[in-house]
Every structure is written in structure tokens, then in C-alpha cells.
Motif scaffolding. Structure first.
Motif, PDB file in Angstrom:
ATOM      1  N   ASP A 201      -5.822  -6.518   4.572  1.00 47.47           N
ATOM      2  CA  ASP A 201      -6.517  -7.470   3.711  1.00 47.47           C
ATOM      3  C   ASP A 201      -6.967  -6.757   2.428  1.00 47.47           C
ATOM      4  OD1 ASP A 201      -8.987  -6.124   4.244  1.00 47.47           O
ATOM      5  OD2 ASP A 201      -9.492  -7.539   5.832  1.00 47.47           O
ATOM      6  N   GLU A 202      -7.558  -7.513   1.538  1.00 50.93           N
ATOM      7  CA  GLU A 202      -7.918  -6.955   0.235  1.00 50.93           C
ATOM      8  C   GLU A 202      -8.917  -5.808   0.353  1.00 50.93           C
ATOM      9  OE1 GLU A 202      -9.747  -8.325  -4.049  1.00 50.93           O
ATOM     10  OE2 GLU A 202      -8.983  -9.863  -2.699  1.00 50.93           O
ATOM     11  N   ALA A 203      -9.911  -5.937   1.199  1.00 50.52           N
ATOM     12  CA  ALA A 203     -10.899  -4.863   1.356  1.00 50.52           C
ATOM     13  C   ALA A 203     -10.232  -3.570   1.829  1.00 50.52           C
ATOM     14  CB  ALA A 203     -11.995  -5.284   2.335  1.00 50.52           C
ATOM     15  N   GLU A 204      -9.301  -3.688   2.771  1.00 53.85           N
ATOM     16  CA  GLU A 204      -8.592  -2.500   3.256  1.00 53.85           C
ATOM     17  C   GLU A 204      -7.723  -1.897   2.164  1.00 53.85           C
ATOM     18  OE1 GLU A 204      -7.965  -3.494   7.957  1.00 53.85           O
ATOM     19  OE2 GLU A 204      -6.970  -4.799   6.491  1.00 53.85           O
ATOM     20  N   MET A 205      -7.103  -2.745   1.353  1.00 51.33           N
ATOM     21  CA  MET A 205      -6.262  -2.242   0.264  1.00 51.33           C
ATOM     22  C   MET A 205      -7.093  -1.636  -0.869  1.00 51.33           C
ATOM     23  SD  MET A 205      -3.021  -2.517   0.987  1.00 51.33           S
ATOM     24  CE  MET A 205      -2.122  -2.499  -0.554  1.00 51.33           C
ATOM     25  N   ARG A 206      -8.331  -2.037  -1.017  1.00 50.65           N
ATOM     26  CA  ARG A 206      -9.204  -1.465  -2.049  1.00 50.65           C
ATOM     27  C   ARG A 206      -9.719  -0.076  -1.669  1.00 50.65           C
ATOM     28  NH1 ARG A 206     -11.177  -4.527  -6.267  1.00 50.65           N
ATOM     29  NH2 ARG A 206     -10.680  -6.746  -6.184  1.00 50.65           N
TER      30      ARG A 206
ATOM     31  N   PHE B 149      -0.590  -5.344  -9.003  1.00 50.73           N
ATOM     32  CA  PHE B 149       0.706  -5.917  -8.635  1.00 50.73           C
ATOM     33  C   PHE B 149       0.895  -6.052  -7.121  1.00 50.73           C
ATOM     34  CE2 PHE B 149       1.143  -3.972 -12.799  1.00 50.73           C
ATOM     35  CZ  PHE B 149       1.585  -5.046 -13.553  1.00 50.73           C
ATOM     36  N   VAL B 150      -0.138  -5.749  -6.339  1.00 50.77           N
ATOM     37  CA  VAL B 150      -0.079  -5.938  -4.886  1.00 50.77           C
ATOM     38  C   VAL B 150      -0.119  -7.441  -4.604  1.00 50.77           C
ATOM     39  CG1 VAL B 150      -1.277  -5.563  -2.690  1.00 50.77           C
ATOM     40  CG2 VAL B 150      -1.123  -3.714  -4.378  1.00 50.77           C
ATOM     41  N   ASP B 151       0.701  -7.872  -3.657  1.00 51.94           N
ATOM     42  CA  ASP B 151       0.759  -9.289  -3.317  1.00 51.94           C
ATOM     43  C   ASP B 151       0.226  -9.513  -1.905  1.00 51.94           C
ATOM     44  OD1 ASP B 151       1.238 -11.984  -3.338  1.00 51.94           O
ATOM     45  OD2 ASP B 151       3.403 -11.827  -3.531  1.00 51.94           O
ATOM     46  N   PHE B 152      -0.803 -10.328  -1.805  1.00 52.41           N
ATOM     47  CA  PHE B 152      -1.424 -10.669  -0.525  1.00 52.41           C
ATOM     48  C   PHE B 152      -0.880 -12.008  -0.055  1.00 52.41           C
ATOM     49  CE2 PHE B 152      -4.284  -7.835  -2.754  1.00 52.41           C
ATOM     50  CZ  PHE B 152      -4.673  -6.951  -1.770  1.00 52.41           C
TER      51      PHE B 152
ATOM     52  N   VAL C 299      -8.730  -0.145 -11.919  1.00 52.07           N
ATOM     53  CA  VAL C 299      -7.451  -0.764 -12.278  1.00 52.07           C
ATOM     54  C   VAL C 299      -7.461  -2.228 -11.858  1.00 52.07           C
ATOM     55  CG1 VAL C 299      -4.955  -0.718 -11.858  1.00 52.07           C
ATOM     56  CG2 VAL C 299      -6.231   1.434 -12.093  1.00 52.07           C
ATOM     57  N   TRP C 300      -8.013  -2.491 -10.698  1.00 55.68           N
ATOM     58  CA  TRP C 300      -8.053  -3.853 -10.157  1.00 55.68           C
ATOM     59  C   TRP C 300      -9.266  -4.603 -10.686  1.00 55.68           C
ATOM     60  CZ3 TRP C 300      -6.637  -4.305  -4.310  1.00 55.68           C
ATOM     61  CH2 TRP C 300      -5.404  -3.699  -4.072  1.00 55.68           C
ATOM     62  N   SER C 301      -9.123  -5.891 -10.803  1.00 51.77           N
ATOM     63  CA  SER C 301     -10.233  -6.775 -11.148  1.00 51.77           C
ATOM     64  C   SER C 301     -11.269  -6.726 -10.028  1.00 51.77           C
ATOM     65  CB  SER C 301      -9.701  -8.200 -11.312  1.00 51.77           C
ATOM     66  OG  SER C 301     -10.763  -9.117 -11.366  1.00 51.77           O
ATOM     67  N   SER C 302     -12.522  -6.948 -10.379  1.00 48.55           N
ATOM     68  CA  SER C 302     -13.565  -6.985  -9.355  1.00 48.55           C
ATOM     69  C   SER C 302     -13.590  -8.324  -8.619  1.00 48.55           C
ATOM     70  CB  SER C 302     -14.938  -6.718  -9.990  1.00 48.55           C
ATOM     71  OG  SER C 302     -15.209  -7.708 -10.958  1.00 48.55           O
ATOM     72  N   THR C 303     -12.834  -9.281  -9.105  1.00 50.22           N
ATOM     73  CA  THR C 303     -12.783 -10.589  -8.448  1.00 50.22           C
ATOM     74  C   THR C 303     -11.847 -10.562  -7.254  1.00 50.22           C
ATOM     75  OG1 THR C 303     -11.003 -11.380  -9.873  1.00 50.22           O
ATOM     76  CG2 THR C 303     -13.261 -11.793 -10.616  1.00 50.22           C
ATOM     77  N   THR C 304     -12.044 -11.497  -6.355  1.00 52.64           N
ATOM     78  CA  THR C 304     -11.180 -11.632  -5.187  1.00 52.64           C
ATOM     79  C   THR C 304      -9.788 -12.068  -5.620  1.00 52.64           C
ATOM     80  OG1 THR C 304     -13.089 -12.247  -3.861  1.00 52.64           O
ATOM     81  CG2 THR C 304     -10.943 -12.822  -2.967  1.00 52.64           C
ATOM     82  N   PHE C 305      -8.788 -11.593  -4.918  1.00 51.27           N
ATOM     83  CA  PHE C 305      -7.396 -11.934  -5.230  1.00 51.27           C
ATOM     84  C   PHE C 305      -7.177 -13.439  -5.219  1.00 51.27           C
ATOM     85  CE2 PHE C 305      -3.179 -13.168  -3.759  1.00 51.27           C
ATOM     86  CZ  PHE C 305      -2.381 -12.546  -4.706  1.00 51.27           C
TER      87      PHE C 305
ATOM     88  N   SER D 148      -1.195  -8.068 -12.499  1.00 49.93           N
ATOM     89  CA  SER D 148      -1.841  -6.792 -12.820  1.00 49.93           C
ATOM     90  C   SER D 148      -3.310  -6.754 -12.405  1.00 49.93           C
ATOM     91  CB  SER D 148      -1.714  -6.502 -14.312  1.00 49.93           C
ATOM     92  OG  SER D 148      -2.343  -7.535 -15.063  1.00 49.93           O
ATOM     93  N   ALA D 149      -3.935  -7.910 -12.173  1.00 49.93           N
ATOM     94  CA  ALA D 149      -5.357  -7.957 -11.802  1.00 49.93           C
ATOM     95  C   ALA D 149      -5.633  -7.256 -10.472  1.00 49.93           C
ATOM     96  CB  ALA D 149      -5.854  -9.400 -11.742  1.00 49.93           C
ATOM     97  N   HIS D 150      -4.609  -7.132  -9.648  1.00 48.87           N
ATOM     98  CA  HIS D 150      -4.737  -6.427  -8.372  1.00 48.87           C
ATOM     99  C   HIS D 150      -3.597  -5.427  -8.200  1.00 48.87           C
ATOM    100  CE1 HIS D 150      -7.676  -9.550  -7.695  1.00 48.87           C
ATOM    101  NE2 HIS D 150      -8.182  -8.740  -6.790  1.00 48.87           N
TER     102      HIS D 150
END
Length: 109
Positions: free
Chosen positions: A82-87, A60-63, A43-49, A56-58
Motif C-alpha cells: 500500500d502507499e504507506a509501505e511504499m513511502r 510514477f508508482v501505480d497503485f 519527490v512524492w506529493s504529501s497527498t494520498t494517491f 509524477s506526484a507519486h
């Protein structure tokens, strides 16, 4: 999905709320829906936030707090992740937690 609280083997990890954003100019923060990194497919893009990407690329989560998102869990604790933990899908799915599978994807049965 979870139908009873005792089904969650690690309720302190299971995300039930996260800081969110939308692409709408009328309501860019505080969007009502977040999506996990994977469902049947990613669902999430493979790129960093990046705030420049569509929300929608992540999922709808907001960092927005120093590249961290607020996450509340089923156990009631609140953390900045952080993003890694949320992934980590073990935070989004009891099946992923039970299988100890951070990259878990739902399969059709």
C-alpha cells in the motif's frame, strides 16, 4: 547506491521494480521509471494517491490493484504494497535501512 549485493543488509525489503504509470496517453501503464518518495527533498506529493493526479506526484508508482502497487525486491520476492509501505524509504535505500529511517532523505556530502 548499491554496488555489490552483500551491501544490502535487508535485500528482502529493497525495491528493484514496481508497477508504474505515466501521464502519456500513448502508454499510461507500464512506464519504465519509478522514483522513491524522497531524494534530497520530497519527490512524492504529501497527498494520498489518486489516479487523477499526475503520475509524477507519486514517483510514477501505480497503485492500481486495490490501492496497492506491485513491488519486487532484490531478494526476488514480489509483494503488493500500500502507499504507506511504499513511502517507507527503508524499502528504497540501503542507507535508510541501515539507519532504520523510514523518512530518510539523501544529504549532500
Amino acid at each position: 547506491h548499491l554496488t555489490r549485493l552483500p551491501q544490502a543488509s535487508r535485500p528482502e525489503l529493497l525495491i528493484v521494480f514496481a508497477s508504474a504509470r505515466s501521464d502519456s496517453q500513448h502508454n499510461p501503464t507500464g512506464y519504465y521509471e519509478v522514483r522513491p518518495p524522497n531524494l534530497l527533498s520530497p519527490v512524492w506529493s504529501s497527498t494520498t494517491f489518486s489516479p487523477d493526479q499526475p503520475a509524477s506526484a507519486h514517483g510514477f508508482v501505480d497503485f492500481r490493484w486495490k490501492n496497492r502497487a506491485v513491488a519486487a525486491t532484490l531478494a526476488g520476492n514480489v509483494e503488493l504494497l500500500d502507499e504507506a509501505e511504499m513511502r517507507d524509504m527503508r524499502r528504497w535505500s540501503i542507507q535508510a535501512a541501515d539507519a532504520n529511517a523510514p523518512d530518510f532523505r539523501i544529504t549532500r556530502q
